[in-house]
Design a protein around this motif. Structure first.
Motif, PDB file in Angstrom:
ATOM      1  N   GLU A  29       5.620  -3.886   4.527  1.00  6.54           N
ATOM      2  CA  GLU A  29       4.472  -2.978   4.435  1.00  6.54           C
ATOM      3  C   GLU A  29       4.915  -1.565   4.071  1.00  6.54           C
ATOM      4  O   GLU A  29       4.149  -0.800   3.494  1.00  6.54           O
ATOM      5  CB  GLU A  29       3.707  -2.979   5.756  1.00  6.54           C
ATOM      6  CG  GLU A  29       2.944  -4.278   5.993  1.00  6.54           C
ATOM      7  CD  GLU A  29       2.379  -4.400   7.404  1.00  6.54           C
ATOM      8  OE1 GLU A  29       1.549  -5.296   7.616  1.00  6.54           O
ATOM      9  OE2 GLU A  29       2.780  -3.607   8.285  1.00  6.54           O
ATOM     10  N   GLY A  30       6.169  -1.230   4.378  1.00  6.89           N
ATOM     11  CA  GLY A  30       6.690   0.080   4.010  1.00  6.89           C
ATOM     12  C   GLY A  30       7.469   0.079   2.719  1.00  6.89           C
ATOM     13  O   GLY A  30       7.803   1.141   2.195  1.00  6.89           O
ATOM     14  N   GLY A  31       7.766  -1.124   2.184  1.00  3.73           N
ATOM     15  CA  GLY A  31       8.620  -1.188   1.015  1.00  3.73           C
ATOM     16  C   GLY A  31       8.053  -1.869  -0.211  1.00  3.73           C
ATOM     17  O   GLY A  31       8.578  -1.696  -1.309  1.00  3.73           O
ATOM     18  N   GLU A  32       6.986  -2.647  -0.049  1.00  3.83           N
ATOM     19  CA  GLU A  32       6.386  -3.331  -1.189  1.00  3.83           C
ATOM     20  C   GLU A  32       5.210  -2.515  -1.731  1.00  3.83           C
ATOM     21  O   GLU A  32       4.414  -1.993  -0.954  1.00  3.83           O
ATOM     22  CB  GLU A  32       5.894  -4.721  -0.790  1.00  3.83           C
ATOM     23  CG  GLU A  32       7.002  -5.727  -0.541  1.00  3.83           C
ATOM     24  CD  GLU A  32       7.767  -6.086  -1.802  1.00  3.83           C
ATOM     25  OE1 GLU A  32       7.199  -5.973  -2.912  1.00  3.83           O
ATOM     26  OE2 GLU A  32       8.940  -6.469  -1.683  1.00  3.83           O
ATOM     27  N   LEU A  33       5.084  -2.462  -3.063  1.00  2.00           N
ATOM     28  CA  LEU A  33       4.043  -1.650  -3.675  1.00  2.00           C
ATOM     29  C   LEU A  33       2.653  -2.254  -3.496  1.00  2.00           C
ATOM     30  O   LEU A  33       1.680  -1.543  -3.295  1.00  2.00           O
ATOM     31  CB  LEU A  33       4.336  -1.464  -5.169  1.00  2.00           C
ATOM     32  CG  LEU A  33       5.586  -0.649  -5.511  1.00  2.00           C
ATOM     33  CD1 LEU A  33       5.786  -0.601  -7.017  1.00  2.00           C
ATOM     34  CD2 LEU A  33       5.478   0.761  -4.938  1.00  2.00           C
ATOM     35  N   ASN A  34       2.566  -3.576  -3.594  1.00  3.46           N
ATOM     36  CA  ASN A  34       1.254  -4.226  -3.563  1.00  3.46           C
ATOM     37  C   ASN A  34       1.261  -5.449  -2.653  1.00  3.46           C
ATOM     38  O   ASN A  34       2.165  -6.285  -2.728  1.00  3.46           O
ATOM     39  CB  ASN A  34       0.841  -4.681  -4.976  1.00  3.46           C
ATOM     40  CG  ASN A  34       0.580  -3.515  -5.898  1.00  3.46           C
ATOM     41  OD1 ASN A  34      -0.264  -2.683  -5.615  1.00  3.46           O
ATOM     42  ND2 ASN A  34       1.315  -3.450  -6.992  1.00  3.46           N
ATOM     43  N   ASP A  35       0.247  -5.544  -1.802  1.00  2.00           N
ATOM     44  CA  ASP A  35      -0.038  -6.752  -1.020  1.00  2.00           C
ATOM     45  C   ASP A  35       1.196  -7.387  -0.372  1.00  2.00           C
ATOM     46  O   ASP A  35       1.606  -8.500  -0.741  1.00  2.00           O
ATOM     47  CB  ASP A  35      -0.729  -7.791  -1.911  1.00  2.00           C
ATOM     48  CG  ASP A  35      -2.111  -7.347  -2.359  1.00  2.00           C
ATOM     49  OD1 ASP A  35      -2.738  -6.567  -1.612  1.00  2.00           O
ATOM     50  OD2 ASP A  35      -2.546  -7.774  -3.432  1.00  2.00           O
ATOM     51  N   PRO A  36       1.804  -6.714   0.602  1.00  2.50           N
ATOM     52  CA  PRO A  36       2.962  -7.323   1.277  1.00  2.50           C
ATOM     53  C   PRO A  36       2.626  -8.614   2.017  1.00  2.50           C
ATOM     54  O   PRO A  36       3.520  -9.399   2.330  1.00  2.50           O
ATOM     55  CB  PRO A  36       3.417  -6.231   2.254  1.00  2.50           C
ATOM     56  CG  PRO A  36       2.217  -5.365   2.447  1.00  2.50           C
ATOM     57  CD  PRO A  36       1.500  -5.379   1.135  1.00  2.50           C
TER      58      PRO A  36
END
Length: 203
Positions: A29-36
């Motif tokens: 949630e802190g590292g993925e740009l879209n829809d973790p």
């Protein structure tokens, strides 16, 4: 050095796969740009013909992994025939992957109602208007169905009976972490009654 990195990811010391998954999801949630929470969901027909698609996972706890769909869709039909499924989360930017497999049951109607009405109004209208996986003559037909429902329900939109929630109760959870020279770290948790057995796998 490798053991230190693994320990930072929780792999080496983890004994509870759900707690570790929740930790990795928070990292995503802190590292993925879209829809973790996006996950590939695999189902199959009764005679074993597989299909896979991306869905959004809407909650994970000790009971299992939750997702929602139209029961008349391909995945809904297949789950009705064969209530087993597999999931694969891939967080590319973190170079991590989690695979989950197990049995699937429907969530209680009250839980589904609560989640349905937590969605945006347009998402509710879209769910009510869509005859998921069936042939659609044109985009205009879909938009017309949404407009009709918007007029019909100026207030609360009732959840369609065919829009359901599902719970995948995991029997196996595998964690994968990228390693240099393709010497990846893989740990498999297999359910053993109320406990979990943990094993390291070759990459």
């Amino acid at each position: 050095m490798g053991e230190v990195v693994m320990e930072a990811n929780g792999l080496e010391s983890a004994r509870d796969p759900i707690a570790l998954f929740q930790r990795w999801l928070k990292d995503a949630e802190g590292g993925e740009l879209n829809d973790p929470s996006a996950v590939a969901l695999a189902t199959s027909t009764l005679d074993g013909i597989p299909s896979v698609r991306m869905v959004l996972m809407k909650g994970a706890d000790n009971d299992g992994f939750r997702f929602y769909t139209n029961v008349d869709s391909q995945k809904g039909t297949e789950l009705g025939e064969n209530p087993r499924a597999a999931m694969c989360f891939h967080w590319k930017s973190l170079r991590r992957q989690v695979r989950v497999s197990g049995t699937v049951t429907e969530l209680p109607a009250g839980d589904v109602d609560e989640y349905f009405h937590s969605r945006s109004r347009l998402s509710q209208l879209g769910a009510a208007a869509s005859q998921q996986s069936r042939v659609l003559a044109s985009r205009e037909v879909l938009e017309s169905r949404v407009t009709e429902l918007e007029v019909k329900f100026p207030g609360e939109i009732p959840r369609p009976e065919y829009w359901r929630g599902y719970l995948l109760r995991p029997e196996r959870v595998e964690f994968w972490k990228d390693g240099a020279g393709r010497l990846h770290d893989r740990f498999l948790f297999s359910r053993n009654g109320d406990a979990w057995r943990k094993e390291r796998l070759f990459p």
